[in-house]
Design a protein around this motif. Structure first.
Motif, PDB file in Angstrom:
ATOM      1  N   THR A   1       6.239   9.222  -7.311  1.00  0.00           N
ATOM      2  CA  THR A   1       7.489   8.468  -7.342  1.00  0.00           C
ATOM      3  C   THR A   1       7.461   7.549  -8.561  1.00  0.00           C
ATOM      4  O   THR A   1       6.464   6.876  -8.801  1.00  0.00           O
ATOM      5  CB  THR A   1       7.615   7.610  -6.075  1.00  0.00           C
ATOM      6  OG1 THR A   1       7.318   8.428  -4.957  1.00  0.00           O
ATOM      7  CG2 THR A   1       9.013   7.039  -5.930  1.00  0.00           C
TER       8      THR A   1
ATOM      9  N   LEU B   1      -3.721  -0.017  -3.697  1.00  0.00           N
ATOM     10  CA  LEU B   1      -4.444   0.955  -2.874  1.00  0.00           C
ATOM     11  C   LEU B   1      -5.855   0.521  -2.524  1.00  0.00           C
ATOM     12  O   LEU B   1      -6.517   1.160  -1.722  1.00  0.00           O
ATOM     13  CB  LEU B   1      -4.504   2.305  -3.600  1.00  0.00           C
ATOM     14  CG  LEU B   1      -3.157   3.003  -3.775  1.00  0.00           C
ATOM     15  CD1 LEU B   1      -3.331   4.232  -4.649  1.00  0.00           C
ATOM     16  CD2 LEU B   1      -2.576   3.390  -2.422  1.00  0.00           C
TER      17      LEU B   1
ATOM     18  N   THR C   1       1.100   4.297  -2.594  1.00  0.00           N
ATOM     19  CA  THR C   1       0.962   5.692  -2.173  1.00  0.00           C
ATOM     20  C   THR C   1       2.109   6.538  -2.724  1.00  0.00           C
ATOM     21  O   THR C   1       1.886   7.612  -3.293  1.00  0.00           O
ATOM     22  CB  THR C   1       0.951   5.782  -0.633  1.00  0.00           C
ATOM     23  OG1 THR C   1      -0.062   4.918  -0.131  1.00  0.00           O
ATOM     24  CG2 THR C   1       0.692   7.199  -0.173  1.00  0.00           C
ATOM     25  N   LEU C   2       3.336   6.019  -2.561  1.00  0.00           N
ATOM     26  CA  LEU C   2       4.510   6.750  -3.072  1.00  0.00           C
ATOM     27  C   LEU C   2       4.387   6.972  -4.572  1.00  0.00           C
ATOM     28  O   LEU C   2       4.699   8.054  -5.076  1.00  0.00           O
ATOM     29  CB  LEU C   2       5.789   5.965  -2.777  1.00  0.00           C
ATOM     30  CG  LEU C   2       6.213   5.899  -1.303  1.00  0.00           C
ATOM     31  CD1 LEU C   2       7.359   4.916  -1.111  1.00  0.00           C
ATOM     32  CD2 LEU C   2       6.615   7.288  -0.811  1.00  0.00           C
ATOM     33  N   ARG C   3       3.888   5.948  -5.261  1.00  0.00           N
ATOM     34  CA  ARG C   3       3.741   6.058  -6.714  1.00  0.00           C
ATOM     35  C   ARG C   3       2.667   7.094  -7.056  1.00  0.00           C
ATOM     36  O   ARG C   3       2.857   7.892  -7.957  1.00  0.00           O
ATOM     37  CB  ARG C   3       3.366   4.702  -7.311  1.00  0.00           C
ATOM     38  CG  ARG C   3       4.415   3.641  -7.110  1.00  0.00           C
ATOM     39  CD  ARG C   3       5.425   3.565  -8.238  1.00  0.00           C
ATOM     40  NE  ARG C   3       4.832   3.077  -9.451  1.00  0.00           N
ATOM     41  CZ  ARG C   3       4.773   3.754 -10.599  1.00  0.00           C
ATOM     42  NH1 ARG C   3       5.277   4.946 -10.667  1.00  0.00           N
ATOM     43  NH2 ARG C   3       4.228   3.224 -11.668  1.00  0.00           N
ATOM     44  N   ALA C   4       1.548   7.089  -6.302  1.00  0.00           N
ATOM     45  CA  ALA C   4       0.482   8.061  -6.563  1.00  0.00           C
ATOM     46  C   ALA C   4       1.003   9.485  -6.356  1.00  0.00           C
ATOM     47  O   ALA C   4       0.632  10.401  -7.077  1.00  0.00           O
ATOM     48  CB  ALA C   4      -0.705   7.795  -5.645  1.00  0.00           C
ATOM     49  N   LEU C   5       1.912   9.637  -5.382  1.00  0.00           N
ATOM     50  CA  LEU C   5       2.446  10.971  -5.098  1.00  0.00           C
ATOM     51  C   LEU C   5       3.450  11.419  -6.160  1.00  0.00           C
ATOM     52  O   LEU C   5       3.908  12.545  -6.127  1.00  0.00           O
ATOM     53  CB  LEU C   5       3.118  10.996  -3.727  1.00  0.00           C
ATOM     54  CG  LEU C   5       2.201  10.778  -2.519  1.00  0.00           C
ATOM     55  CD1 LEU C   5       3.014  10.738  -1.240  1.00  0.00           C
ATOM     56  CD2 LEU C   5       1.141  11.872  -2.441  1.00  0.00           C
TER      57      LEU C   5
ATOM     58  N   ILE D   1      -0.541   0.486  -9.349  1.00  0.00           N
ATOM     59  CA  ILE D   1      -0.870   1.367  -8.226  1.00  0.00           C
ATOM     60  C   ILE D   1      -2.269   1.089  -7.673  1.00  0.00           C
ATOM     61  O   ILE D   1      -2.451   0.888  -6.479  1.00  0.00           O
ATOM     62  CB  ILE D   1      -0.776   2.847  -8.643  1.00  0.00           C
ATOM     63  CG1 ILE D   1       0.597   3.112  -9.269  1.00  0.00           C
ATOM     64  CG2 ILE D   1      -1.014   3.749  -7.438  1.00  0.00           C
ATOM     65  CD1 ILE D   1       0.734   4.514  -9.821  1.00  0.00           C
TER      66      ILE D   1
ATOM     67  N   ARG E   1       0.836  -1.201   0.000  1.00  0.00           N
ATOM     68  CA  ARG E   1       0.000   0.000   0.000  1.00  0.00           C
ATOM     69  C   ARG E   1       0.874   1.256   0.000  1.00  0.00           C
ATOM     70  O   ARG E   1       0.577   2.231  -0.687  1.00  0.00           O
ATOM     71  CB  ARG E   1      -0.899  -0.012   1.243  1.00  0.00           C
ATOM     72  CG  ARG E   1      -1.751   1.236   1.380  1.00  0.00           C
ATOM     73  CD  ARG E   1      -2.548   1.174   2.664  1.00  0.00           C
ATOM     74  NE  ARG E   1      -3.560   0.110   2.605  1.00  0.00           N
ATOM     75  CZ  ARG E   1      -4.786   0.289   2.112  1.00  0.00           C
ATOM     76  NH1 ARG E   1      -5.150   1.475   1.656  1.00  0.00           N
ATOM     77  NH2 ARG E   1      -5.648  -0.692   2.093  1.00  0.00           N
ATOM     78  N   GLU E   2       1.980   1.152   0.753  1.00  0.00           N
ATOM     79  CA  GLU E   2       2.887   2.287   0.834  1.00  0.00           C
ATOM     80  C   GLU E   2       3.548   2.565  -0.518  1.00  0.00           C
ATOM     81  O   GLU E   2       3.725   3.715  -0.909  1.00  0.00           O
ATOM     82  CB  GLU E   2       3.962   1.920   1.841  1.00  0.00           C
ATOM     83  CG  GLU E   2       4.513   3.068   2.590  1.00  0.00           C
ATOM     84  CD  GLU E   2       5.448   2.527   3.624  1.00  0.00           C
ATOM     85  OE1 GLU E   2       4.992   1.722   4.466  1.00  0.00           O
ATOM     86  OE2 GLU E   2       6.632   2.871   3.575  1.00  0.00           O
TER      87      GLU E   2
END
Ligand code: ADP
Ligand code: MG
Lengths: 222, 421
Positions: free
Chosen positions: B326, B418, B320-324, B414, B316-317
């Motif tokens: 990364t 999530l 999240t990093l990818r959505a932001l 992603i 999940r992390e």
């Protein structure tokens, strides 16, 4: 100006041999500055729709234009950069990075943009103040309440001044009162910064904060 | 930079798992270091005894051919005017002593059997060299710096001038010939100018050594050998040096000596001649290589396991990093760095622990061992200068081990990670 535009978007999920149609050729558009609510029962396709609008999922067919850009043509690096600069995400489970402090979580999208250190510090302090968490900057996410965590997530989503924010059931993990607070904060941010907000919910109370409501049922807009 | 920071934080996140992963590397490497320290200590001692055992640090012969054919035909390689050459060599820097030697092949016969032996002849009159029983305490002390004739006698004595036709043979040769101390063997050998000569030799000592040496090498007096095969001088000169580490330097200096009688002097370093030493060294090196390979394999599996679990736990992390924003490659790098860091921290602390353990073991008196009938204490002396090969392969393997799980993390969709369950 149009923030997001979908044209006949179809999404199929494949489970072993059978495939499930989650979106049935959806066309819609969201205007900049709007607060849009996707309403519909569980399993209707709200999350799928939001993921596609947020460029974290790809449609089986159809076209997605985000601020006029057809995202299907972008490489992973370009798409990642595009996501970083154009949108913000708020999740039901908050999804903060546990090894980062509150301010580091909020700072992270700016780090990816290679914003200078002094700039970052200033912007993080400003945004934490506007979500009312300036005194929690050095806490770890697990030291915060659910409402506080979601405020951190809102700050993180807003710090890049994105064109729009995608929020999938942002209040579903919170109690009624805290959820209301979060919705008020988002409405306030929309007013102050003009940020487009697209959120999904099945809670009628939460949908009251929207200016337009899109009803979703069994993969169709009704 | 981002990825490195994130990687570093994540190592200290699942403390229990990181601890066990690191511990398996630390203990493995520490064990390796302690073992290396033990081997090194052994080899340093062994090296000294080999050099003292009759080879010298450096040998000089008339031509490189000597080392191919000399033992069967020493006559063509006798160093002319050896007295002058010896005094020249004594003046070379770092040289402590120069000892003439002769080698030849002969047939040795007992009442039962005849075998071929390689005779090695050294001066026996010099009490500092061979006749150690008669040496004074002070002379013995000096003798320890000089070559002894034979490293380890199992019975009898070293050669001495008292028994001019004395011979020291190996245990295997004695067994084959079925002879014992005091027996006489008849030796038949070629002589200078062609023809054969025969003589009796009395067994004054029997030695134990490397398997092949024991069967073929026999030791006699230099003067006796000279008259037996009818030559005027030595076939080789054995040089001992003030310090074994100067061997290469002296070899270079000797090559520059212009001897009017011989075009070029051939040199052989002790490492080139000490077969048994080389065998043992090869054995230890092989042993260490195998241990290292096993260790690296274990580390590989441990890190693959750790990183796979790490990726699974943080799905999940990662999403999240990818959505932001990364990118895939940054996610991959984070996990690769994480593995690399585990390898680096583990191996560096492993080396550290290895040195600490060696120090403690040495304080406790090392390992007592019986060597040549004597109690010898063996210590652990790992070499700080050779620790890099204990670190970088671990890091390399850790990076390789992380590549698979890291790639998997980069490939995650992603939206799938999530999904709220
Ligand atoms: N990864 C998936 N694999 C298979 N089916 C899925 C997957 N994700 C969603 N679905 C299905 O697609 C439909 C829409 O799901 P979703 O978009 O999550 O709806 P909502 O967010 O409105 O609850 C549902 O029938 C759901 O079971
Ligand atoms: Mg949903």
């Amino acid at each position: 100006m149009v923030a997001v535009k979908l044209e006949s978007v179809v999404k199929d999920y494949h489970l072993d041999k059978i495939s499930v149609r989650a979106l049935n050729g959806v066309s819609l558009q969201v205007e900049e500055g709007d607060i849009v609510c996707l309403m519909g029962p569980s399993g209707s396709g709200k999350s799928t729709l939001l993921n596609i609008m947020g460029a974290i999922d790809v449609p089986t067919s159809g076209k997605v234009l985000i601020k006029g850009t057809d995202i299907s043509s972008l490489s992973d690096r370009k798409l990642s950069e595009f996501r970083n600069r154009t949108m913000g995400f708020i999740f039901q489970a908050f999804n903060l990075i546990p090894v980062f402090s509150v301010s580091e979580n909020v700072e992270y999208p700016l780090l990816l943009q290679k914003v200078s250190k002094t700039d970052r510090a200033k912007r993080v302090a400003d945004i934490l103040q506007s979500v009312g968490l300036e005194s929690y900057a050095h806490r770890r996410p697990d030291e915060l309440s659910g409402g506080q965590r979601q405020r951190v997530a809102i700050a993180r989503a807003l710090i890049t001044k994105p064109a729009f924010i995608v929020a999938d059931e942002p209040t579903a993990s919170l109690d009624h009162k805290t959820g209301k607070g979060i919705m008020e904060l988002m409405a306030e941010m929309n007013k102050q910064m003009g940020t487009t907000i697209i959120f999904a919910t099945h809670d009628p109370m939460v949908s009251e904060y929207a200016r337009s409501i899109i009803r979703v049922l069994d993969g169709d807009i009704v | 930079m981002n990825s490195l920071n994130l990687a570093f934080r994540n190592i200290f996140r699942n403390k229990r798992r990181s601890f066990f992963t690191l511990m398996s590397i630390v203990i493995g490497i520490a064990g390796l270091v302690v073992f290396q320290g033990f081997v090194r200590n052994q080899m340093v001692q062994f090296r000294a005894s080999v050099v003292q055992g009759g080879i010298g640090h450096l040998q000089v012969a008339a031509s490189p051919d000597y080392y191919l054919k000399g033992e069967y035909n020493p006559f063509d390689y006798i160093l002319p005017d050896s007295e002058k050459l010896i005094s020249t060599l004594r003046k070379v820097e770092y040289v402590k002593s120069v000892i003439p030697a002769l080698g030849f092949t002969g047939l040795a016969a007992s009442s039962e059997k005849t075998i071929s032996l390689l005779f090695k002849a050294y001066p026996v009159a010099d009490p500092l060299f061979a006749n150690r029983e008669r040496a004074t305490e002070a002379q013995l002390k000096e003798a320890r710096q000089r070559p002894l004739l034979i490293a380890s006698l199992s019975t009898g004595n070293q050669l001495s001038a008292d028994v001019p036709n004395g011979v020291v043979v190996g245990e295997r040769a004695a067994k084959i010939l079925n002879v014992k101390l005091g027996d006489v063997i008849t030796v038949l050998g070629m002589v200078s100018g062609g023809g054969m000569n025969g003589t009796d030799m009395k067994i004054v000592g029997i030695y134990k050594g490397a398997v092949t040496a024991e069967k073929y090498f026999a030791y006699i007096s230099y003067d006796f050998a000279k008259s037996f095969i009818g030559v005027e001088g030595p076939s080789t000169l054995l040089l001992t040096l003030d310090n074994i580490d100067n061997t290469n330097k002296v070899a270079g200096l000797v090559k520059e000596i212009k001897d009017p009688n011989t075009s070029t002097l051939a040199t052989r370093k002790w490492t080139e001649l000490a077969v048994y030493y080389r065998q043992v060294n090869t054995m230890y090196t092989t042993f260490l290589t195998v241990i290292r390979a096993i260790l690296l394999l274990v580390i590989l599996f441990v890190i693959v396991n750790t990183q796979t679990m790490s990726v699974m736990e943080r799905m999940r992390e990662i999403g999240t990093l990818r959505a932001l924003g990364t990118s895939r490659i940054q996610v991959v790098l984070t996990f690769i760095f994480e593995g690399g860091l585990l390898g680096a921290i583990g191996s560096i602390f492993g080396v550290l622990l290895g040195f600490i353990l060696s120090w403690i073991f040495n304080l406790m008196g090392g390992v007592p061992m019986v060597y040549d009938g004597e109690m010898v204490r063996n210590y652990f002396t790992p070499d700080i200068m050779s620790m890099l090969p204990n670190i970088w392969p671990v890091i390399l393997f850790a990076l390789i081990a992380s590549a698979g799980p890291a790639r998997k993390a980069g490939k995650l969709q992603i939206a799938d990670t999530l999904r709220f369950i």
